[in-house]
Design a protein around this motif. Sequence first.
Motif, PDB file in Angstrom:
ATOM      1  N   UNK A 191      -7.840  49.276  -8.910  1.00 13.85           N
ATOM      2  CA  UNK A 191      -7.462  49.937 -10.168  1.00 13.85           C
ATOM      3  C   UNK A 191      -6.242  49.210 -10.741  1.00 13.85           C
ATOM      4  N   UNK A 192      -5.920  49.438 -12.003  1.00 15.60           N
ATOM      5  CA  UNK A 192      -4.701  48.820 -12.533  1.00 15.60           C
ATOM      6  C   UNK A 192      -3.449  49.166 -11.734  1.00 15.60           C
ATOM      7  N   UNK A 193      -3.390  50.365 -11.172  1.00 15.56           N
ATOM      8  CA  UNK A 193      -2.241  50.762 -10.355  1.00 15.56           C
ATOM      9  C   UNK A 193      -2.130  49.872  -9.118  1.00 15.56           C
ATOM     10  N   UNK A 194      -3.241  49.698  -8.401  1.00 13.29           N
ATOM     11  CA  UNK A 194      -3.192  48.900  -7.175  1.00 13.29           C
ATOM     12  C   UNK A 194      -3.072  47.410  -7.486  1.00 13.29           C
ATOM     13  N   UNK A 195      -3.603  46.970  -8.620  1.00 12.04           N
ATOM     14  CA  UNK A 195      -3.531  45.547  -8.974  1.00 12.04           C
ATOM     15  C   UNK A 195      -2.081  45.068  -9.049  1.00 12.04           C
ATOM     16  N   UNK A 196      -1.237  45.849  -9.710  1.00 14.91           N
ATOM     17  CA  UNK A 196       0.154  45.437  -9.867  1.00 14.91           C
ATOM     18  C   UNK A 196       0.861  45.311  -8.529  1.00 14.91           C
ATOM     19  N   UNK A 197       0.632  46.278  -7.642  1.00 17.46           N
ATOM     20  CA  UNK A 197       1.235  46.224  -6.311  1.00 17.46           C
ATOM     21  C   UNK A 197       0.733  45.018  -5.533  1.00 17.46           C
ATOM     22  N   UNK A 198      -0.574  44.770  -5.602  1.00 16.61           N
ATOM     23  CA  UNK A 198      -1.171  43.678  -4.827  1.00 16.61           C
ATOM     24  C   UNK A 198      -0.650  42.321  -5.289  1.00 16.61           C
TER      25      UNK A 198
END
Length: 391
Positions: A213-220
Amino acid sequence: MTHSVASVALPRLLRIGPGASEQLGEVLHSLGLSRPLIVTDAYLSGSGTAGRIADGLVPHGIQAQVYDRTRPDPTTTSVQDAVDELNRGDFDCVIGLGGGSPMDTAKAVALLGTTGRPMRDYAAPVVTDTPALPLVAIPTTAGSGSECTRYTIITDDTGSADEKMLCPGLAFLPTAALVDPLLTVAMPPRLTADTGIDALTHAIESYVSRRATPFTDGLALTAMAAIGRNLRTAYARPDDLPARSAMMLASTQAGMAFSNASVALVHGMSRPVGAHFHVAHGLSNAMLLPTVTAYSLSAAVSRYADCARAMSLSGEGGSDEAAAQALLTELRSLNSDLAVPSPEQYGIDRERWLHMTPTMAEQALASGSPANNPRSPDRAAVEQLYRSLVA
């Protein structure tokens, strides 16, 4: 990748930075907890780390008990020993202190101590969101990211086929996590390498996962960038605190990412290798990461290219195909620079590996993780990937 409503779960409280572990007493007090069982391993007990953590609670009027008999790759039997210890006392919370294995044990203990049921009942595809005892995670590696995840991995040693069970659900998500890079400075180079590549695998797999998701993309992506810049330094210069701090934060961010986007084929294939050949989880991931990435590349070229650019392996002007290939080249170079062995170099018998391949492929697919991979394999494909590692 989906862009519908993202489901996100994180620890209620995070303290991140040098000295964070010294705030355990304050954190327990804020949560209304006062009778902790510290679940750790013999190394952290013998080195004095567990004792220092416990001693730091005394000024807060908290007497902790230390359980230090966790084992690498915890089993249903070893977990039960810790549960028995919990049940003998009047504990109101569990402190998980250590790398992935003590953390996995602590997560299982916090749940089984309240339910009394066997661990097998919680293996995927079952998802357990019921409340467990409050759990505070203090990681000492960078790392499993387990301090921020809703998973534990326990090997079922009650039958003939050792199986690493992936157990998911909010029951396994720590209430609080104290992320202190000072606790990682003593990690030897081999552990630094294996846990660091584990964190990189978490970041890459969560980014290419079908559940990203966009949320997890930024963290990754943020985690990948930091690992790319700092892992070799932490490996070569163990006392480099800026590198250790960057790796510790990246490990936590990658843990947040994969806990909410899931891992994929590397992890699905890695767990059976650990169960049958007793290879440390991070090391088995490292053995698999370049091969599985090469297999998966064609199904998500732009996503793998993003990974390469995040790690400064390719400029923005180059093609996605060239960037994705640059990532693959870097993963192979990283394994070489960090002395990651092949299965045979590790001492695994080639014939036994080939004999176990059908069983490992079956267990890998049963975990559900390969279904999140951008290129979804069937059993024959997984078997071929295993065979290629000893070709």
